[in-house]
Design a protein around this motif. Structure first.
Motif, mmCIF file in Angstrom:
data_model
loop_
_atom_site.group_PDB
_atom_site.id
_atom_site.type_symbol
_atom_site.label_atom_id
_atom_site.label_comp_id
_atom_site.label_asym_id
_atom_site.label_seq_id
_atom_site.Cartn_x
_atom_site.Cartn_y
_atom_site.Cartn_z
ATOM 1 N N ARG A 25 25.687 41.361 50.890
ATOM 2 C CA ARG A 25 26.975 42.050 50.999
ATOM 3 C C ARG A 25 28.119 41.042 50.918
ATOM 4 N N ALA A 26 27.927 39.876 51.525
ATOM 5 C CA ALA A 26 28.943 38.828 51.440
ATOM 6 C C ALA A 26 29.129 38.356 50.006
ATOM 7 N N ILE A 27 28.010 38.206 49.291
ATOM 8 C CA ILE A 27 28.078 37.805 47.886
ATOM 9 C C ILE A 27 28.872 38.829 47.075
ATOM 10 N N GLU A 28 28.565 40.106 47.289
ATOM 11 C CA GLU A 28 29.252 41.157 46.534
ATOM 12 C C GLU A 28 30.735 41.192 46.864
ATOM 13 N N ARG A 29 31.098 40.940 48.131
ATOM 14 C CA ARG A 29 32.512 40.963 48.513
ATOM 15 C C ARG A 29 33.282 39.818 47.843
ATOM 16 N N ILE A 30 32.676 38.642 47.800
ATOM 17 C CA ILE A 30 33.338 37.507 47.144
ATOM 18 C C ILE A 30 33.471 37.780 45.647
ATOM 19 N N LYS A 31 32.420 38.299 45.031
ATOM 20 C CA LYS A 31 32.481 38.627 43.603
ATOM 21 C C LYS A 31 33.566 39.656 43.331
ATOM 22 N N ALA A 32 33.703 40.641 44.234
ATOM 23 C CA ALA A 32 34.740 41.664 44.066
ATOM 24 C C ALA A 32 36.130 41.048 44.155
ATOM 25 N N MET A 33 36.313 40.100 45.057
ATOM 26 C CA MET A 33 37.606 39.433 45.189
ATOM 27 C C MET A 33 37.969 38.688 43.898
ATOM 28 N N ILE A 34 36.973 38.091 43.271
ATOM 29 C CA ILE A 34 37.218 37.391 42.003
ATOM 30 C C ILE A 34 37.539 38.405 40.905
ATOM 31 N N ALA A 35 36.751 39.491 40.837
ATOM 32 C CA ALA A 35 36.954 40.503 39.801
ATOM 33 C C ALA A 35 38.318 41.175 39.928
ATOM 34 N N GLU A 36 38.792 41.332 41.163
ATOM 35 C CA GLU A 36 40.071 42.001 41.398
ATOM 36 C C GLU A 36 41.260 41.054 41.314
ATOM 37 N N GLY A 37 40.989 39.776 41.071
ATOM 38 C CA GLY A 37 42.072 38.817 40.944
ATOM 39 C C GLY A 37 42.594 38.273 42.246
ATOM 40 N N LEU A 38 41.924 38.598 43.353
ATOM 41 C CA LEU A 38 42.329 38.054 44.644
ATOM 42 C C LEU A 38 41.952 36.575 44.747
ATOM 43 N N LEU A 39 40.921 36.191 44.010
ATOM 44 C CA LEU A 39 40.547 34.790 43.852
ATOM 45 C C LEU A 39 40.500 34.499 42.359
ATOM 46 N N PRO A 41 40.026 31.913 38.883
ATOM 47 C CA PRO A 41 39.282 30.725 38.463
ATOM 48 C C PRO A 41 40.059 29.449 38.786
ATOM 49 N N GLY A 42 39.378 28.490 39.388
ATOM 50 C CA GLY A 42 40.008 27.242 39.765
ATOM 51 C C GLY A 42 40.658 27.252 41.138
ATOM 52 N N GLN A 43 40.716 28.414 41.785
ATOM 53 C CA GLN A 43 41.374 28.520 43.085
ATOM 54 C C GLN A 43 40.434 28.102 44.207
ATOM 55 N N ARG A 44 41.007 27.468 45.232
ATOM 56 C CA ARG A 44 40.225 27.066 46.400
ATOM 57 C C ARG A 44 40.001 28.269 47.303
ATOM 58 N N LEU A 45 38.771 28.438 47.790
ATOM 59 C CA LEU A 45 38.469 29.513 48.729
ATOM 60 C C LEU A 45 39.104 29.227 50.084
ATOM 61 N N PRO A 46 39.394 30.280 50.847
ATOM 62 C CA PRO A 46 39.763 30.052 52.255
ATOM 63 C C PRO A 46 38.611 29.338 52.954
ATOM 64 N N THR A 47 38.869 28.801 54.117
ATOM 65 C CA THR A 47 37.796 28.136 54.851
ATOM 66 C C THR A 47 36.686 29.143 55.147
ATOM 67 N N GLU A 48 35.502 28.593 55.364
ATOM 68 C CA GLU A 48 34.356 29.449 55.675
ATOM 69 C C GLU A 48 34.652 30.346 56.881
ATOM 70 N N ARG A 49 35.286 29.767 57.906
ATOM 71 C CA ARG A 49 35.622 30.527 59.109
ATOM 72 C C ARG A 49 36.591 31.673 58.776
ATOM 73 N N ASP A 50 37.659 31.358 58.027
ATOM 74 C CA ASP A 50 38.670 32.379 57.712
ATOM 75 C C ASP A 50 38.102 33.470 56.817
ATOM 76 N N LEU A 51 37.290 33.073 55.830
ATOM 77 C CA LEU A 51 36.734 34.069 54.913
ATOM 78 C C LEU A 51 35.747 34.976 55.642
ATOM 79 N N ALA A 52 34.945 34.398 56.536
ATOM 80 C CA ALA A 52 33.998 35.207 57.315
ATOM 81 C C ALA A 52 34.755 36.210 58.186
ATOM 82 N N ALA A 53 35.839 35.758 58.821
ATOM 83 C CA ALA A 53 36.624 36.659 59.658
ATOM 84 C C ALA A 53 37.289 37.741 58.819
ATOM 85 N N GLN A 54 37.790 37.361 57.636
ATOM 86 C CA GLN A 54 38.463 38.313 56.750
ATOM 87 C C GLN A 54 37.518 39.415 56.281
#
Length: 262
Positions: A25-39, A41-54
């Motif tokens: 489910r985490a994988i799908e959520r990250i992929k969705a963020m990329i597909a929707e333009g929230l992340l 190409p070339g952009q740095r991810l939020p920290t592991e802690r922040d992304l997990a909380a988000q």
């Protein structure tokens, strides 16, 4: 984070969901963020802690998801800098597919040849309409090199380069990336065929010449037919070998132990 509402794969009074389910489910959520333009190409991810909380997912599951997407080439870890979305180039993202193809053998290798036949014929038809004079000259050069040698390794090296130039001329980078994986992995079947079947290299020279003639004539349908016949000949041969119970090639590149050139 809230585990009582089931956001981390558990429910009140019940057992936790399998870790793989939460990680997926985490994988799908990250992929969705990329597909929707929230992340991007070339952009740095939020920290592991922040992304997990988000996303309402435990850090351990998020860590596993990031590791999986890194292996797939969707994310990349930069030492001392963090995790970034890759540039999402087709060749990088299809590397895992190439590994699967590389390990395939027997009937699965036949399936890969069947897929390659479909894509190769389409790419060659597109190339007939789009190829530049410079790239056509390069294709012709590889054909001439194949005709000028009887060394199996040299012939097959120019064979690969011949098809690589055509795939590039088709103007579709994703198709070219898929074909690169299929062509290099099925290289093993062509090597095996050349060592076992008398006259195979003479036939492959003729088949390549037919493809080149169609490209030079700018005839997409003739190019499609010539490419389909070329890959189909290897496919048909391999099917026959499997039907006879012969030891099938594994799909690995390079000379086979105990064969010439090993």
């Amino acid at each position: 984070m809230n585990k009582a509402d089931g956001t981390d794969g558990s429910r009140p009074g019940g057992p936790a969901a399998p870790r793989g389910t939460v990680t997926q489910r985490a994988i799908e959520r990250i992929k969705a963020m990329i597909a929707e333009g929230l992340l991007e190409p070339g952009q740095r991810l939020p920290t592991e802690r922040d992304l997990a909380a988000q996303l309402g997912i435990s850090r351990s599951s998020m860590r596993e998801a990031i590791r999986a997407l890194t292996v797939l080439g969707v994310l990349e870890a930069r030492h001392g800098s963090g995790i970034y979305v890759t540039q999402l180039q087709a060749g990088d993202l299809l590397e895992t597919f190439g590994v699967v193809a590389d390990l395939s053998r027997g009937p699965r290798l036949v399936e890969l040849l069947e897929v390659r036949r479909v894509l190769e014929s389409t790419a060659t038809a597109l190339a007939a309409a789009r190829i530049t004079p410079e790239r056509l000259a390069s294709v012709e050069g590889h054909l001439a090199a194949m005709n000028a040698t009887d060394d199996p390794e040299e012939i097959l090296a120019h064979d690969l380069a011949f098809h690589r130039e055509i795939a590039a001329a088709a103007g579709n980078e994703t198709m070219a990336a898929v074909l690169e994986g299929l062509s290099s992995r099925t290289f093993r079947a062509r090597v095996w065929r050349g060592y076992r079947e008398e006259g195979a290299f003479d036939r492959t020279r003729r088949e390549h010449a037919a493809i080149h003639r169609a490209l030079a004539a700018r005839d997409p349908e003739a190019a499609r037919a010539a490419a389909a016949a070329h890959v189909g000949a290897v496919e048909e041969w391999l099917r026959a070998q499997l039907g006879e119970g012969a030891a099938a090639p594994t799909g690995r590149t390079g000379p086979e132990p105990g064969r010439p050139g090993s």
